[in-house]
Scaffold this motif. Structure first.
Motif, PDB file in Angstrom:
ATOM      1  N   ASP A   5       0.829  -1.209   0.000  1.00  0.00           N
ATOM      2  CA  ASP A   5       0.000   0.000   0.000  1.00  0.00           C
ATOM      3  C   ASP A   5       0.863   1.258   0.000  1.00  0.00           C
ATOM      4  N   ASP A   6       1.920   1.246   0.788  1.00  0.00           N
ATOM      5  CA  ASP A   6       2.832   2.398   0.832  1.00  0.00           C
ATOM      6  C   ASP A   6       3.499   2.621  -0.521  1.00  0.00           C
ATOM      7  N   LEU A   7       3.953   1.541  -1.152  1.00  0.00           N
ATOM      8  CA  LEU A   7       4.609   1.673  -2.459  1.00  0.00           C
ATOM      9  C   LEU A   7       3.626   2.176  -3.521  1.00  0.00           C
ATOM     10  N   THR A   8       2.397   1.703  -3.455  1.00  0.00           N
ATOM     11  CA  THR A   8       1.374   2.177  -4.399  1.00  0.00           C
ATOM     12  C   THR A   8       1.107   3.657  -4.203  1.00  0.00           C
ATOM     13  N   SER A   9       1.038   4.084  -2.952  1.00  0.00           N
ATOM     14  CA  SER A   9       0.819   5.496  -2.644  1.00  0.00           C
ATOM     15  C   SER A   9       1.975   6.354  -3.162  1.00  0.00           C
ATOM     16  N   VAL A  10       3.191   5.899  -2.937  1.00  0.00           N
ATOM     17  CA  VAL A  10       4.363   6.639  -3.416  1.00  0.00           C
ATOM     18  C   VAL A  10       4.347   6.707  -4.942  1.00  0.00           C
ATOM     19  N   GLN A  11       3.966   5.602  -5.600  1.00  0.00           N
ATOM     20  CA  GLN A  11       3.913   5.577  -7.062  1.00  0.00           C
ATOM     21  C   GLN A  11       2.915   6.611  -7.581  1.00  0.00           C
ATOM     22  N   ARG A  12       1.747   6.696  -6.959  1.00  0.00           N
ATOM     23  CA  ARG A  12       0.747   7.688  -7.386  1.00  0.00           C
ATOM     24  C   ARG A  12       1.269   9.110  -7.216  1.00  0.00           C
ATOM     25  N   ARG A  13       1.892   9.368  -6.095  1.00  0.00           N
ATOM     26  CA  ARG A  13       2.411  10.719  -5.843  1.00  0.00           C
ATOM     27  C   ARG A  13       3.574  11.053  -6.783  1.00  0.00           C
ATOM     28  N   LEU A  14       4.365  10.053  -7.103  1.00  0.00           N
ATOM     29  CA  LEU A  14       5.465  10.279  -8.040  1.00  0.00           C
ATOM     30  C   LEU A  14       4.924  10.557  -9.443  1.00  0.00           C
ATOM     31  N   ASP A  15       3.840   9.866  -9.830  1.00  0.00           N
ATOM     32  CA  ASP A  15       3.205  10.162 -11.121  1.00  0.00           C
ATOM     33  C   ASP A  15       2.688  11.591 -11.147  1.00  0.00           C
ATOM     34  N   ASP A  16       2.100  12.039 -10.030  1.00  0.00           N
ATOM     35  CA  ASP A  16       1.641  13.435  -9.942  1.00  0.00           C
ATOM     36  C   ASP A  16       2.818  14.398 -10.062  1.00  0.00           C
ATOM     37  N   LEU A  17       3.909  14.083  -9.393  1.00  0.00           N
ATOM     38  CA  LEU A  17       5.106  14.923  -9.460  1.00  0.00           C
ATOM     39  C   LEU A  17       5.624  15.012 -10.898  1.00  0.00           C
ATOM     40  N   MET A  18       5.655  13.892 -11.602  1.00  0.00           N
ATOM     41  CA  MET A  18       6.152  13.902 -12.985  1.00  0.00           C
ATOM     42  C   MET A  18       5.257  14.774 -13.878  1.00  0.00           C
ATOM     43  N   ARG A  19       3.937  14.714 -13.667  1.00  0.00           N
ATOM     44  CA  ARG A  19       3.032  15.571 -14.440  1.00  0.00           C
ATOM     45  C   ARG A  19       3.272  17.049 -14.126  1.00  0.00           C
ATOM     46  N   CYS A  20       3.473  17.359 -12.848  1.00  0.00           N
ATOM     47  CA  CYS A  20       3.733  18.754 -12.455  1.00  0.00           C
ATOM     48  C   CYS A  20       5.065  19.248 -13.016  1.00  0.00           C
ATOM     49  N   VAL A  21       6.070  18.381 -13.021  1.00  0.00           N
ATOM     50  CA  VAL A  21       7.374  18.765 -13.573  1.00  0.00           C
ATOM     51  C   VAL A  21       7.237  19.025 -15.065  1.00  0.00           C
ATOM     52  N   ALA A  22       6.456  18.213 -15.772  1.00  0.00           N
ATOM     53  CA  ALA A  22       6.254  18.421 -17.209  1.00  0.00           C
ATOM     54  C   ALA A  22       5.570  19.763 -17.471  1.00  0.00           C
ATOM     55  N   ARG A  23       4.561  20.095 -16.654  1.00  0.00           N
ATOM     56  CA  ARG A  23       3.886  21.388 -16.824  1.00  0.00           C
ATOM     57  C   ARG A  23       4.818  22.554 -16.506  1.00  0.00           C
TER      58      ARG A  23
END
Length: 95
Positions: A5-23
């Motif tokens: 569950d922790d790894l899944t949560s980190v993965q989701r937040r990292l995906d959000d971070l990558m989208r924000c970095v792209a923007r």
């Protein structure tokens, strides 16, 4: 919360971070600081991928089946013809 569950949560937040970095990259352009942010975010993604790959192995390696040891004494027949460490066979003299 489990490790999965922790790894899944980190993965989701990292995906959000990558989208924000792209923007942010669209607004900031190709500057040294922006390249550093993109590189750091990429390193985080690679590190998490390595952690995800090793997590199942680490979890299964830590899991061991419990072995019960009976309180009853061992059968003396198990030790027939066994040599005492350092003394040799019981029918021979010690050196």
């Amino acid at each position: 919360m489990s490790m999965h569950d922790d790894l899944t949560s980190v993965q989701r937040r990292l995906d959000d971070l990558m989208r924000c970095v792209a923007r942010l990259d669209e607004h900031a352009g190709d500057t040294l600081d922006m390249r550093r942010v993109r590189t750091d975010a990429g390193h985080l993604r690679e590190s998490l991928a390595l952690l995800l790959a090793s997590a199942p192995a680490a979890a299964s390696a830590r899991r061991t089946d419990m072995v019960t040891i009976p309180d009853a004494p061992y059968d003396r027949g198990l030790w027939t013809d066994a040599e005492d460490e350092g003394l040799g066979s019981p029918h021979r003299h010690a050196p």
